[in-house]
Design an enzyme around this catalytic site. Structure first.
Site, short mmCIF file in Angstrom:
data_model
loop_
_atom_site.label_atom_id
_atom_site.label_comp_id
_atom_site.label_asym_id
_atom_site.label_seq_id
_atom_site.Cartn_x
_atom_site.Cartn_y
_atom_site.Cartn_z
N HIS A 1 -19.01 -4.76 6.73
CA HIS A 1 -19.15 -3.85 5.60
C HIS A 1 -20.59 -3.39 5.43
O HIS A 1 -20.88 -2.48 4.67
CB HIS A 1 -18.66 -4.51 4.31
CG HIS A 1 -17.27 -5.07 4.46
ND1 HIS A 1 -17.04 -6.34 4.95
CD2 HIS A 1 -16.06 -4.53 4.23
CE1 HIS A 1 -15.72 -6.54 4.99
NE2 HIS A 1 -15.11 -5.47 4.57
N TRP B 1 0.81 -1.22 0.00
CA TRP B 1 0.00 0.00 0.00
C TRP B 1 0.85 1.27 0.00
O TRP B 1 0.37 2.36 0.30
CB TRP B 1 -1.00 -0.03 1.16
CG TRP B 1 -2.16 -0.96 0.87
CD1 TRP B 1 -2.47 -1.51 -0.34
CD2 TRP B 1 -3.14 -1.46 1.80
NE1 TRP B 1 -3.59 -2.32 -0.22
CE2 TRP B 1 -4.01 -2.31 1.08
CE3 TRP B 1 -3.36 -1.28 3.18
CZ2 TRP B 1 -5.09 -2.97 1.67
CZ3 TRP B 1 -4.43 -1.94 3.76
CH2 TRP B 1 -5.30 -2.77 3.02
N1 GLN Z 1 -6.65 -4.07 12.47
C1 GLN Z 1 -7.25 -3.42 11.36
C2 GLN Z 1 -8.60 -2.87 11.77
O1 GLN Z 1 -9.27 -3.47 12.52
C3 GLN Z 1 -7.42 -4.34 10.19
C4 GLN Z 1 -8.00 -3.63 9.00
C5 GLN Z 1 -7.98 -4.41 7.73
O2 GLN Z 1 -7.76 -5.60 7.73
N2 GLN Z 1 -8.20 -3.78 6.61
O3 GLN Z 1 -9.03 -1.85 11.31
#
Ligand code: GLN
Ligand code: ZN
Length: 763
Positions: free
Chosen positions: A703, A570
């Protein structure tokens, strides 16, 4: 004369004008004419930014996604969005964004409940496109309105326009047959529409059309190779010249195919190696133009112009008029303008080049080739000075880090004991019930949290005030988790705005831009941190927060880190060393953090690798190499701890079939994954592989704002237990909760814990 062109320009705008215009339009705060006007203004400005070019891309601008645009041009928007109120733009956004039956901005009774098109990654970039949908019955009908309008606009501004299309084979290849039919069977229906479109463009007096077929840099089954033959023979009599554009890698075994298709020109990406080029110089028929992508469209580094000229000059001599030069791919994948960066350290800034600067680099190269290097001597000298300074900078080169990487041994990545022994030792102190419960790390990022963070960054809140605010959040989060009766707690990540940026900001070797936004999808942008130098961790990054959190509870507190592979994938990363080396450096930094956490008494530590799968190369033949160093990096980061310390990892995706062996090699004691939407079927991969360690298959789809029922979560866990022995299962949501509201999270987790308790009783 060498000709210059470009494959595409970022469309979001240097100040993200398009993002804000779209969002205000979607909220009903601005009119459609206002949105269209922003589009016109951006296109005009972007054509000006590319004024140095001989041929300028047109049709690369999009209000949401270039693949969706192509679907519209081909009359292939899904059936379900038609027949409602509004016009073409409304239909277009309905596919892009869907409309939920509940919210639907007052549209519940008309067009509520229209599902958005599926989104997926555009090749190996972090851009996401709307997947074209097909069925056996799909027909195509040309709608050239958008493209012709942009063409007219460009010409009115005196732009020498080269329309850009996604080619028919790539278009089919990146789409999905909803009824599992063979989408290649649609090719005979698709080609006439491309034919019509090219005819219209020819009638408009267009000379060159860029037709993108990036699928040519991937492994192609024989029927797809044949589709190329069929497609381009069908199109060969169109009266425009086709520039077949390939990018994101080399053609390799598709070289012969690509060079012999009946088109007028071929564009290849030479930024990842020049093996293709060497062979193509002999293979390519004499009448064809060869366009070389000599400037990376994927990263933000200044091109070494002198270095490029050293090998390019002989090629130019040989090809003469037939040579074109360009960036490797569309500049969609880089930020717009480095000149905006008023706060960046001067040295780092002098090493970078964003989209506008890449246009200048291209112009210098063309000048040098056409009129001799002397004609651009000062530009070339300045470029050499910047490149040399970068390679010699002590901020880039840290001998101690290089030595540490050279000293890596496989033993560093090995736990002391095998999993079976470790888990006994962990169970002895953790004393967890069956079906233990936990969460993935973040809790809701409330307005107050964001406010405190931005006040702190802006200097309106002092360090002590900020610390107090975050500690209060942590305490609240711990109290809530205790009240919920969760077993392994987290501190909630209040202090992090982003799981990569948070670590990047604390590591030496990272720089940040203010405006370096890159479109991720639609109006969403990311601002990847810039990994420019050897990575080192001057001091602990998470220990104080985690220790504070642990001090607030008797229950085990899980430390929370982002893994090296995800940080790498990223970020914009260095082009002066292999990705694997940057990844090992990150791994060693995270390893130090893991060991410091352990020393501070944090004995459950999660290392997120949300983006491990994303980094897979386009060609399967290259997967092994990537997975080897990616897994090794994780192991280096995680496995220095004592047997009693429990390592968790988290991966938020649902495709493990083809990488399960590597996941197992990581040897995390517990892995939490995203399964809630796949009905636990993805656990089949773990089952079939006899995955040996513990798994927390997410039962709560974070989500969605929906609050799952206890019964549903129990059901999911029962399905999980059919595949994985119950004693190795955890119960958890499928990702972090930061985008949710407390009001959603509390009842959902209450039910989740109740589900776990019910399962324990049944067990
Ligand atoms: N530890 C991160 C969170 O809970 C994991 C996020 C992710 O996997 N995109 O936000
Ligand atoms: Zn996740």
């Amino acid at each position: 004369m060498v000709l210059t062109h470009n494959l595409g320009f970022p469309r979001i705008g240097g100040a993200r004008e398009l993002k804000f215009a779209l969002e205000s339009y979607w909220k009903g705060q601005s009119s459609r004419d206002e949105l269209l006007a922003v589009g016109i203004a951006l296109r005009r400005r972007h054509w000006q930014d590319q004024a140095v070019l001989d041929l300028t891309p047109v049709g690369d601008f999009s209000f949401y996604d270039q693949v969706l645009d192509m679907s519209e041009t081909l009359g292939n928007l899904p059936e379900r969005v038609h027949g409602f109120h509004g016009d073409a733009l409304d239909n277009y956004f309905r596919v892009a964004r869907g409309r939920s039956a509940q919210s639907a901005e007052g549209h519940a009774s008309c067009c509520g409940g229209v599902a958005a098109g599926e989104m997926t990654k555009w090749f190996d970039t972090n851009y996401h496109y709307i997947v074209p949908e097909f069925t056996t019955d799909t027909t195509f009908v040309l709608d050239a309105t958008r493209l012709l309008a942009q063409l007219a606009e460009a010409r009115a501004l005196g732009v020498n326009a080269k329309p850009v299309l996604i080619g028919p084979v790539t278009y089919l290849a990146i789409g999905k047959a909803k009824d599992d039919s063979n989408r290649l069977a649609l090719l005979p229906r698709l080609l006439p529409v491309y034919g019509q479109l090219l005819k219209i463009l020819a009638d408009q007096g267009v000379e060159w059309v860029q037709i993108d077929e990036p699928i040519l840099v991937t492994e192609l089954a024989p029927e797809w190779q044949q589709a190329f033959e069929q497609a381009y023979h069908h199109l060969k009599n169109c009266r425009v010249k086709l520039l077949l554009a390939t990018y994101f890698g080399q053609l390799l075994e598709n070289r012969h195919l690509a060079t012999h298709l009946p088109v007028a020109g071929l564009h290849i990406d030479v930024t990842g190696g020049r093996e293709d080029l060497t062979l193509l110089l002999d293979l390519l028929p004499e009448h064809k133009v060869l366009s070389l992508g000599v400037i990376s469209g994927r990263n933000i580094w200044k091109t070494d112009l002198n270095g490029v000229l050293d090998w390019l000059e002989p090629v130019a001599k040989r090809l003469g008029e037939r040579l074109w030069i360009a960036p490797s791919c569309s500049l969609l994948h880089v930020p717009v303008d480095l000149d905006r960066e008023d706060a960046m350290e001067a040295d780092v800034k002098s090493w970078l080049s964003f989209a506008r600067q890449k246009m200048e680099e291209l112009a210098v190269l063309a000048q040098a080739l056409n009129n001799g290097r002397a004609s651009v001597q000062s530009a070339l000298e300045a470029n050499r000075a910047a490149i040399d300074a970068r390679y010699q900078s002590p901020r880039v080169n840290n001998p101690a880090v290089k030595a540490a990487v050279a000293a890596i041994t496989p033993e560093l990545g090995h736990r002391h004991s095998a999993y079976a022994r470790r888990i006994e030792k962990q169970a002895a102190w953790l004393k967890l019930p069956a079906y233990p419960t936990t969460t993935i790390g973040s809790f809701p990022q409330t307005t107050e949290i964001r406010q405190a963070r931005s006040d702190y960054k802006a200097g309106r809140l002092d360090e002590a005030g900020y610390r107090a605010a975050m500690q209060a959040e942590i305490t609240r989060c711990v109290r809530e988790q205790e009240a919920l009766d969760l077993d392994v707690l987290v501190h909630g990540e209040a202090e992090r705005n982003d799981m990569v940026e948070y670590f990047g900001e604390q590591l030496d070797g990272y720089a940040f831009s203010r405006f370096g936004w890159v479109q991720s999808y639609g109006s969403r942008c990311v601002k990847p941190p810039i990994l420019f130098g050897d990575i080192c961790r001057p001091q602990p990054m998470t220990v104080t927060w985690t220790q504070y959190a642990q001090s607030q509870t008797q229950r085990p507190m899980k430390g929370m880190l982002t893994g090296p592979v995800t940080i790498l994938n990223w970020s914009f990363v260095r082009d002066d060393q292999p990705r694997s080396v940057s990844c090992y450096q990150l791994a060693l930094a995270i390893r130090e953090e893991v060991l410091d956490l352990e020393k501070a008494g944090v004995r459950v530590i999660q290392i997120d690798e949300a983006a491990l799968r994303e980094g897979l190369p386009l060609r399967k033949s290259q997967w092994r190499t990537y997975l080897d160093w990616a897994v090794e990096s994780f192991r280096l980061a995680a496995n220095g701890v004592a047997d009693e310390t429990q390592i968790h990892t988290h991966m938020c995706y649902s495709e493990f079939n083809d990488i399960i062996a590597s996941i197992a090699e990581m040897d995390a004691d517990v892995i939490t994954i995203e399964t809630s939407r796949s009905d636990m079927e993805l656990l089949d991969a773990f089952d079939a592989f006899s995955y040996p360690n513990q798994i927390g298959p997410g039962v709560y789809d974070i989500h969605s704002p929906n609050i799952p029922t206890q019964q549903h979560m129990e059901q999911l866990m029962r399905k999980a237990a059919e595949r994985i022995p119950a004693e190795r299962l955890w119960v958890n949501p499928d990702c972090g909760l930061k985008t949710r509201q407390w009001a959603e999270v509390i009842p959902a987790l209450k039910r989740m814990v109740a589900a776990a308790k019910a399962l324990r009783q049944g067990a």
